[in-house]
Design a protein around this motif. Sequence first.
Motif, PDB file in Angstrom:
ATOM      1  N   LYS A 116       0.844  -1.199   0.000  1.00  0.00           N
ATOM      2  CA  LYS A 116       0.000   0.000   0.000  1.00  0.00           C
ATOM      3  C   LYS A 116       0.880   1.250   0.000  1.00  0.00           C
ATOM      4  O   LYS A 116       0.613   2.219  -0.726  1.00  0.00           O
ATOM      5  N   HIS A 120       1.074   3.786  -3.057  1.00  0.00           N
ATOM      6  CA  HIS A 120       0.644   5.135  -2.671  1.00  0.00           C
ATOM      7  C   HIS A 120       1.704   6.180  -3.014  1.00  0.00           C
ATOM      8  O   HIS A 120       1.413   7.164  -3.709  1.00  0.00           O
ATOM      9  N   HIS A 124       1.041   9.018  -5.886  1.00  0.00           N
ATOM     10  CA  HIS A 124       0.364  10.095  -5.158  1.00  0.00           C
ATOM     11  C   HIS A 124       1.092  11.427  -5.319  1.00  0.00           C
ATOM     12  O   HIS A 124       0.461  12.482  -5.440  1.00  0.00           O
ATOM     13  N   SER A 162      -5.378   5.776 -11.569  1.00  0.00           N
ATOM     14  CA  SER A 162      -6.806   5.435 -11.472  1.00  0.00           C
ATOM     15  C   SER A 162      -7.040   4.178 -10.643  1.00  0.00           C
ATOM     16  O   SER A 162      -8.161   3.920 -10.213  1.00  0.00           O
ATOM     17  N   ARG A 163      -5.966   3.401 -10.405  1.00  0.00           N
ATOM     18  CA  ARG A 163      -6.092   2.147  -9.653  1.00  0.00           C
ATOM     19  C   ARG A 163      -5.625   2.285  -8.200  1.00  0.00           C
ATOM     20  O   ARG A 163      -5.516   1.285  -7.492  1.00  0.00           O
ATOM     21  N   TYR A 165      -7.239   3.146  -5.797  1.00  0.00           N
ATOM     22  CA  TYR A 165      -8.305   2.666  -4.913  1.00  0.00           C
ATOM     23  C   TYR A 165      -8.112   1.198  -4.537  1.00  0.00           C
ATOM     24  O   TYR A 165      -8.561   0.749  -3.466  1.00  0.00           O
ATOM     25  N   GLY A 168      -6.216   1.025  -1.490  1.00  0.00           N
ATOM     26  CA  GLY A 168      -6.773   1.850  -0.420  1.00  0.00           C
ATOM     27  C   GLY A 168      -6.106   3.186  -0.247  1.00  0.00           C
ATOM     28  O   GLY A 168      -6.239   3.818   0.805  1.00  0.00           O
ATOM     29  N   SER A 169      -5.380   3.648  -1.267  1.00  0.00           N
ATOM     30  CA  SER A 169      -4.738   4.963  -1.184  1.00  0.00           C
ATOM     31  C   SER A 169      -5.701   6.034  -1.653  1.00  0.00           C
ATOM     32  O   SER A 169      -6.166   6.017  -2.794  1.00  0.00           O
ATOM     33  N   ASN A 170      -6.027   6.969  -0.759  1.00  0.00           N
ATOM     34  CA  ASN A 170      -6.923   8.076  -1.087  1.00  0.00           C
ATOM     35  C   ASN A 170      -6.667   9.202  -0.081  1.00  0.00           C
ATOM     36  O   ASN A 170      -5.817   9.080   0.808  1.00  0.00           O
ATOM     37  N   GLU A 293     -18.080  -0.577   0.497  1.00  0.00           N
ATOM     38  CA  GLU A 293     -16.972   0.188   1.051  1.00  0.00           C
ATOM     39  C   GLU A 293     -16.491  -0.444   2.345  1.00  0.00           C
ATOM     40  O   GLU A 293     -17.285  -0.940   3.150  1.00  0.00           O
ATOM     41  N   GLN A 305     -11.924   2.388   1.938  1.00  0.00           N
ATOM     42  CA  GLN A 305     -11.472   1.929   0.638  1.00  0.00           C
ATOM     43  C   GLN A 305     -12.522   0.976   0.056  1.00  0.00           C
ATOM     44  O   GLN A 305     -13.434   0.534   0.760  1.00  0.00           O
ATOM     45  N   GLU A 306     -12.369   0.639  -1.213  1.00  0.00           N
ATOM     46  CA  GLU A 306     -13.222  -0.384  -1.799  1.00  0.00           C
ATOM     47  C   GLU A 306     -12.757  -1.748  -1.315  1.00  0.00           C
ATOM     48  O   GLU A 306     -11.565  -1.952  -1.037  1.00  0.00           O
TER      49      GLU A 306
END
Length: 348
Positions: A116, A120, A124, A162-163, A165, A168-170, A293, A305-306
Motif C-alpha cells: 500500500k 501510494h 500520489h 486510477s487504480r 483505490y 486503499g490509497s486516497n 466500502e 477503501q473499496e
Amino acid sequence: MQHAPSGVTMTDSCLPVQGSPGSPYTRKMLAVLRYRRIPYRFLQSENDDLPKPKVGLIPIFYFADDHGELQAEVDSTPIIRRLEEEYPGRSVIPADPAIAFINNLLEDYGDEWLTKAMFHYRWHYQDDIEMAGSVLPHYQDVTQSDGTIAAMKKMFSERQISRLYVVGSNDTTASVIEDSYKRFLHCLNNHLKELPFLMGTRPASADFACFGQLTQLTQFDPTPAKIAAASYPRVHAWVSKMEDHSGLDPAEDGFVSTTGFPSTLRTILKEVGRTYVPVMLANAAAIDQGLDEVTTEVDGKPWAQEPFPYQAKCLQWIRIEYARLDDDDKNRVDEILKDTNCEQLFIK
C-alpha cells in the motif's frame, strides 16, 4: 544482439521466470532464487510461446507439469512453498511450526500492507509519478523511440493513478499509510541493530517480502527513498544486501525461537497489529456482508477503501494455517502475539 528466446523449455534445468525490475514481487522472488541457489532464466519481455497465467500479474514462474508442459504460476507465497518442496536446502521457512507461522504472518504483511505504501507513494506525489512514468515504460524495451515512451508514460501513469483505490490509497488514508511506513522503517532499523534478518541470523520468506516492497520505497521512488536515506541508512543498506545472499552460508539454527523471542521483532508485530490487522478484518467483514466500502479506524484515524477480495483470501489462508497448528504450537504463537493486536485475527 540478443533477443527473447522463441521457446523456453526445462531442458537446461533453469527455471523460467518472467518479470520486471520495477515489480517488488519480481525482486522478492529473484532474491529468493539467488539465496536458495536455484538456477533460473530471467525473461524481461513477454514471450508468446509461453502459456499465459490466469491472472495477468508478474512475476510469472513456469513449472513443468507431469507431462513436461510448462504451466504459469504468479502468486509468490505459494510459489515459495512449492520451491521448498522441489528444491531442498537453504530453506526460507523455519522448521518450528510456531516460528513458521509468525514468518507467514510477516510475509503477508509485507506483501499486502507494505505494498500500500509502495503504490501510494509512487502514484500520489508528482515527483514520484514523474519518476515512475518516465522510467518504468523503458523496462519493456529500452530501444523504443522517445515518442513511443512519451505516449506510454501518459497511458501507464493515468492507468496506475486510477487504480490507487485498489490498495486503499486516497485522501482519507494517505496520512495513515505514510505514518505506517515511517514507523515500520523505525522498527526495522531498531531490529537490525540486533539481528541481520527479521527472523534471525538467516533470511526467511518474510525478509524477502518486505525487501521486495522496500526495493521501490527506499531506492527508487523519490519521496519515500528520501525518508529512508535521511533517517534510516541502515535499512537502505539492508535492502541492497538482501538483493543477493547467494554467498551466505546460514546456520541450521539461525531462525529465532519462541524462547527468548526478540523484543524488537515483537515491536514489529505490534506495528502489524496496529495497521494491517484492522484493515484486513474490516475488508473481510465488508466482503462477507456484501458492502461497497470498507470502513474502519487505524491508529485512531478513519480508513475507507473499496473491498479487496484477494486480501480476504489472504486472511482466510492465515486462519487456516493457524487452525492447523497443534495445541502446543498455538499456545506458543498466542504468547508471542499477546497484546500485539494480531491475536484479533483469530477471534471471530
